[in-house]
Design a protein around this motif. Structure first.
Motif, mmCIF file in Angstrom:
data_model
loop_
_atom_site.group_PDB
_atom_site.id
_atom_site.type_symbol
_atom_site.label_atom_id
_atom_site.label_comp_id
_atom_site.label_asym_id
_atom_site.label_seq_id
_atom_site.Cartn_x
_atom_site.Cartn_y
_atom_site.Cartn_z
ATOM 1 N N ASP A 126 0.818 -1.209 0.000
ATOM 2 C CA ASP A 126 0.000 0.000 0.000
ATOM 3 C C ASP A 126 0.856 1.264 0.000
ATOM 4 O O ASP A 126 0.341 2.373 0.140
ATOM 5 C CB ASP A 126 -0.950 0.008 1.201
ATOM 6 C CG ASP A 126 -0.230 -0.181 2.530
ATOM 7 O OD1 ASP A 126 1.005 -0.387 2.516
ATOM 8 O OD2 ASP A 126 -0.886 -0.130 3.581
ATOM 9 N N THR A 127 2.190 1.085 -0.147
ATOM 10 C CA THR A 127 3.102 2.227 -0.255
ATOM 11 C C THR A 127 4.088 1.942 -1.387
ATOM 12 O O THR A 127 4.344 0.764 -1.716
ATOM 13 C CB THR A 127 3.905 2.450 1.043
ATOM 14 O OG1 THR A 127 4.768 1.318 1.263
ATOM 15 C CG2 THR A 127 2.985 2.627 2.242
ATOM 16 N N PRO A 128 4.682 2.972 -1.999
ATOM 17 C CA PRO A 128 5.689 2.736 -3.049
ATOM 18 C C PRO A 128 6.857 1.882 -2.552
ATOM 19 O O PRO A 128 7.341 1.006 -3.279
ATOM 20 C CB PRO A 128 6.144 4.153 -3.405
ATOM 21 C CG PRO A 128 4.966 5.016 -3.107
ATOM 22 C CD PRO A 128 4.344 4.410 -1.876
ATOM 23 N N LYS A 129 7.294 2.110 -1.308
ATOM 24 C CA LYS A 129 8.398 1.316 -0.760
ATOM 25 C C LYS A 129 8.025 -0.156 -0.644
ATOM 26 O O LYS A 129 8.796 -1.046 -1.009
ATOM 27 C CB LYS A 129 8.805 1.857 0.616
ATOM 28 C CG LYS A 129 9.947 1.067 1.264
ATOM 29 C CD LYS A 129 10.235 1.557 2.674
ATOM 30 C CE LYS A 129 11.346 0.740 3.328
ATOM 31 N NZ LYS A 129 11.040 -0.711 3.440
ATOM 32 N N GLY A 130 6.832 -0.433 -0.120
ATOM 33 C CA GLY A 130 6.392 -1.816 0.018
ATOM 34 C C GLY A 130 6.257 -2.509 -1.328
ATOM 35 O O GLY A 130 6.612 -3.688 -1.473
ATOM 36 N N GLY A 190 4.553 0.374 -12.732
ATOM 37 C CA GLY A 190 3.356 1.127 -13.064
ATOM 38 C C GLY A 190 3.177 2.395 -12.262
ATOM 39 O O GLY A 190 2.631 3.393 -12.760
ATOM 40 N N SER A 191 3.638 2.386 -10.999
ATOM 41 C CA SER A 191 3.401 3.572 -10.169
ATOM 42 C C SER A 191 4.496 3.850 -9.145
ATOM 43 O O SER A 191 4.936 4.984 -8.961
ATOM 44 C CB SER A 191 2.066 3.429 -9.431
ATOM 45 O OG SER A 191 2.073 2.256 -8.620
ATOM 46 N N ALA A 192 4.952 2.795 -8.471
ATOM 47 C CA ALA A 192 5.841 2.978 -7.314
ATOM 48 C C ALA A 192 7.196 3.568 -7.688
ATOM 49 O O ALA A 192 7.716 4.437 -6.981
ATOM 50 C CB ALA A 192 6.040 1.640 -6.602
#
Length: 293
Positions: A126-130, A190-192
């Motif tokens: 649920d986060t870019p890092k994760g 795609g996003s992170a």
């Protein structure tokens, strides 16, 4: 001596096409030798002899350097002396009689398939890092590549459509990956990744939270953190997933030659070690579980 060491390092890079790791470690070993030689009044390659080289090995043993480190130092000295002879800086090779200490091969730690599955489920996406951490762990286990290869991957080294990566850190090779790794990579790309880049322009695949290249130490800390949250008590390193990858492939019917190619092993005897690991793991499970063991 330092000048010859530098020209030898250039030779490793340009002529021998040695890996960066080999180049750096050999240079470090030879500079350590040069300090020892200078203390004994030797500042030129032609002044070296077998007696002083043996004295240096005894010094390394007294300082409690590991057999593996001493063996690598001997390999560096051998190659350096051969180079110096080729360049006319030595008449004969004083390192010929040097013998490396016997190195006891420690069997590496491997995880069970259940432990790997538990580890790979730890990152919260649920986060870019994760999302990035999930993609890195999935990729490491899916391909069995070295952590140095993982952190040096470029975006153009990944073929998502065909499901393979091109490793260029040591000898170039193609390694496939499966559905879970593909899904994790797609989500990351795609996003992170863009969120972590903070507008920076770089083609490295995996970046840290500042948008720079991920380091070995940085990934090691990430892995340790997830192993702890998974309750895995084994002393996990990035290489643990590489060892587990090979062992699980062989346990599930992969042929030795294919695993050798995916691992990037020059000698198949290195890959054969994982056959023994699989047998040892099965034996341990049997001893713990069978009522008449």
């Amino acid at each position: 001596m330092q000048e010859t060491i530098q020209s030898f390092t250039d030779y490793l890079q340009t002529e021998k096409k040695a890996s960066k790791n080999t180049e750096v470690s050999y240079q470090r070993d030879l500079r350590k030798l040069a300090v020892f030689l200078k203390e004994h009044g030797i500042e030129k390659p032609e002044q070296m002899n077998a007696t002083v080289l043996n004295s240096y090995l005894l010094y390394l043993e007294r300082e409690h350097f590991s057999p593996a480190t001493i063996s690598r130092s001997i390999a560096a000295i051998h190659m350096f002396c051969q180079y110096a002879c080729q360049e006319g800086k030595m008449v004969s090779d004083p390192s010929k009689a040097l013998q490396p200490p016997r190195v006891e091969r420690k069997m590496p730690e491997i995880l069970s398939i259940a432990e790997v599955d538990l580890l790979l489920r730890q990152p919260k996406t649920d986060t870019p890092k994760g999302i990035r951490d999930k993609a890195m762990l999935e990729m490491l286990y899916a391909t069995g590549i070295r952590v140095s290869e993982l952190i040096h991957l470029k975006i153009q080294d990944v073929n998502l459509m065909m499901g393979y990566i091109t490793c260029r850190d040591e000898k170039e090779r193609i390694v496939p990956f499966g559905g879970p790794a593909k899904k994790a990579l797609e989500q990351y790309l795609g996003s992170a990744r863009a969120a972590l880049m903070h507008g920076r322009d770089d083609d490295v695949l995996f970046v840290n939270c500042s948008g720079g290249p991920m380091s070995r130490q940085g990934f090691w800390k990430i892995l340790k953190s997830y192993a702890k949250s998974a309750g895995i008590t084994a002393d996990i390193t990035p290489h643990t997933l590489r060892h587990s990858f090979a062992t699980h492939l062989l346990q599930n019917g992969a042929d030795l030659k294919s695993v050798q190619e995916m691992m990037g092993h020059a000698d198949i005897s290195t890959t054969q070690m994982y056959l023994h690991l699989g047998v040892n793991k099965i034996r341990d499970v049997y001893r713990k579980a069978h009522p008449r063991k």
